[in-house]
Design an enzyme around this catalytic site. Structure first.
Site, PDB file in Angstrom:
ATOM      1  N   HIS A 123       9.944  45.466 -26.516  1.00 43.05           N
ATOM      2  CA  HIS A 123       9.763  45.317 -25.070  1.00 43.05           C
ATOM      3  C   HIS A 123      10.124  43.889 -24.669  1.00 43.05           C
ATOM      4  O   HIS A 123       9.683  42.923 -25.300  1.00 43.05           O
ATOM      5  CB  HIS A 123       8.299  45.627 -24.724  1.00 43.05           C
ATOM      6  CG  HIS A 123       7.965  45.532 -23.275  1.00 43.05           C
ATOM      7  ND1 HIS A 123       8.437  46.436 -22.338  1.00 43.05           N
ATOM      8  CD2 HIS A 123       7.192  44.640 -22.592  1.00 43.05           C
ATOM      9  CE1 HIS A 123       7.957  46.115 -21.139  1.00 43.05           C
ATOM     10  NE2 HIS A 123       7.209  45.028 -21.272  1.00 43.05           N
ATOM     11  N   ASN A 128       5.254  40.337 -17.446  1.00 45.77           N
ATOM     12  CA  ASN A 128       5.419  41.546 -18.247  1.00 45.77           C
ATOM     13  C   ASN A 128       5.439  42.726 -17.290  1.00 45.77           C
ATOM     14  O   ASN A 128       4.450  42.989 -16.598  1.00 45.77           O
ATOM     15  CB  ASN A 128       4.269  41.677 -19.252  1.00 45.77           C
ATOM     16  CG  ASN A 128       4.455  42.851 -20.203  1.00 45.77           C
ATOM     17  OD1 ASN A 128       5.073  43.858 -19.858  1.00 45.77           O
ATOM     18  ND2 ASN A 128       3.916  42.728 -21.405  1.00 45.77           N
ATOM     19  N   GLN A 167       6.711  48.779 -14.266  1.00 43.35           N
ATOM     20  CA  GLN A 167       7.635  49.660 -14.989  1.00 43.35           C
ATOM     21  C   GLN A 167       6.987  50.984 -15.370  1.00 43.35           C
ATOM     22  O   GLN A 167       5.888  51.020 -15.916  1.00 43.35           O
ATOM     23  CB  GLN A 167       8.129  48.947 -16.251  1.00 43.35           C
ATOM     24  CG  GLN A 167       9.143  49.736 -17.054  1.00 43.35           C
ATOM     25  CD  GLN A 167       9.581  48.995 -18.307  1.00 43.35           C
ATOM     26  OE1 GLN A 167       9.343  47.803 -18.450  1.00 43.35           O
ATOM     27  NE2 GLN A 167      10.220  49.701 -19.229  1.00 43.35           N
ATOM     28  N   CYS A 224      12.722  47.301 -19.077  1.00 48.75           N
ATOM     29  CA  CYS A 224      12.034  46.028 -19.310  1.00 48.75           C
ATOM     30  C   CYS A 224      12.997  44.842 -19.283  1.00 48.75           C
ATOM     31  O   CYS A 224      12.643  43.754 -18.803  1.00 48.75           O
ATOM     32  CB  CYS A 224      11.260  46.063 -20.622  1.00 48.75           C
ATOM     33  SG  CYS A 224      12.244  46.488 -22.082  1.00 48.75           S
TER      34      CYS A 224
END
Length: 273
Positions: free
Chosen positions: A168, A187, A226, A232
């Protein structure tokens, strides 16, 4: 307003530092390749990048001593999965950041890092942020290594270790503009920063406090933006790009940015061929 309207990028395949987007090519290359460009449809092409990567054109350029690789590197956006949801590689990411460092002359583009950067040799863990600010840290821009003062820093990290194939992508952005400086972790899945990142952020904070009075660390992770399994990389690049364009980190903690936005953003990131 669409989130993409808040940034200065566009779907043009030309590198963004070019002011004339009628053609991405230098005038010399345009002139030399006129016949190919005028009949690009016969080559099965619908873009300049397709033309200059076509085997027949590459062979012609080699005979003429034309450097098409330099044209691609400095006058076009990076190659990558523009019109599909292919996973981004470290090359897609680093080559994009390198091009942004041409447009944003005070941006330090740091090569990607895996999450075991504390014990494996990665530039990310060796950077001295004070040297970045003062122009004493080496960076790769326009095909050469340079030193220049930078007040922004960006890097994309992978949450996997260097022994793995990747999991990721997440983003680090350091903002040394204005009165309050910030060290930011983003993130797109909404997960908090892992231990190595927390330690890195605190170490950089202590570096910067030696030259500036107010420095804070931020985990921009309170929203799960997401939903897909593929975006990502675009999300991480989008965070860095939005911050370079002075979109506040607060925008990312106040409303969700969708995967559909990232599908569109891919056309802003990569050239056509």
């Amino acid at each position: 307003m669409s989130i993409l309207e808040k940034i200065t990028s566009s779907p043009s395949e030309c590198a963004e530092h070019l002011t004339n987007k009628d053609s991405c090519l230098s005038k010399k290359i345009q002139k030399e390749l006129t016949s190919f460009l005028q009949k690009k449809e016969t080559l099965g092409c619908d873009s300049e990048s397709c033309v200059i990567t076509h085997p027949a054109v590459k062979a012609y350029a080699q005979q003429k001593g034309l450097d098409l690789s330099k044209e691609l590197e400095t006058r076009f956006k990076a190659p990558g999965p523009r019109n599909n949801t292919g996973l981004l590689t470290n090359f897609n990411i680093d080559e994009t950041l390198q091009r942004w460092a041409i447009k944003y002359t005070k941006f330090f583009n740091c090569p990607f890092s895996m999450m075991d950067f504390e014990r494996v040799h990665y530039k990310f863990n060796q950077v001295d942020m004070v040297k970045v600010y003062k122009g004493e840290e080496l960076q790769y821009v326009e095909g050469k290594v340079v030193k220049r003062p930078c007040n922004t820093f960006g890097c994309v990290l992978n949450t996997d270790f260097s022994t793995g194939t990747g999991k990721h992508w997440v983003a680090i952005f350091v903002d040394m503009r204005g009165d309050c400086w910030s060290i930011e972790y983003f993130n797109s899945a909404g997960n908090a920063p892992p231990g190595p990142v927390i330690r890195w952020m605190e170490r950089v904070k202590q570096q910067l406090l030696k030259i500036h009075h107010t420095v804070k660390t931020l985990a921009v992770t309170n929203i799960r933006h997401q939903r897909s399994q593929t975006e990502c990389g675009p999300y991480s690049l989008f965070y860095i790009r939005a911050r370079l364009d002075n979109v506040s980190y607060a925008h990312f903690i106040s409303a969700r940015i969708t995967d559909e936005d990232m599908y569109k953003f891919r056309t802003h990131l990569f050239r056509i061929a």
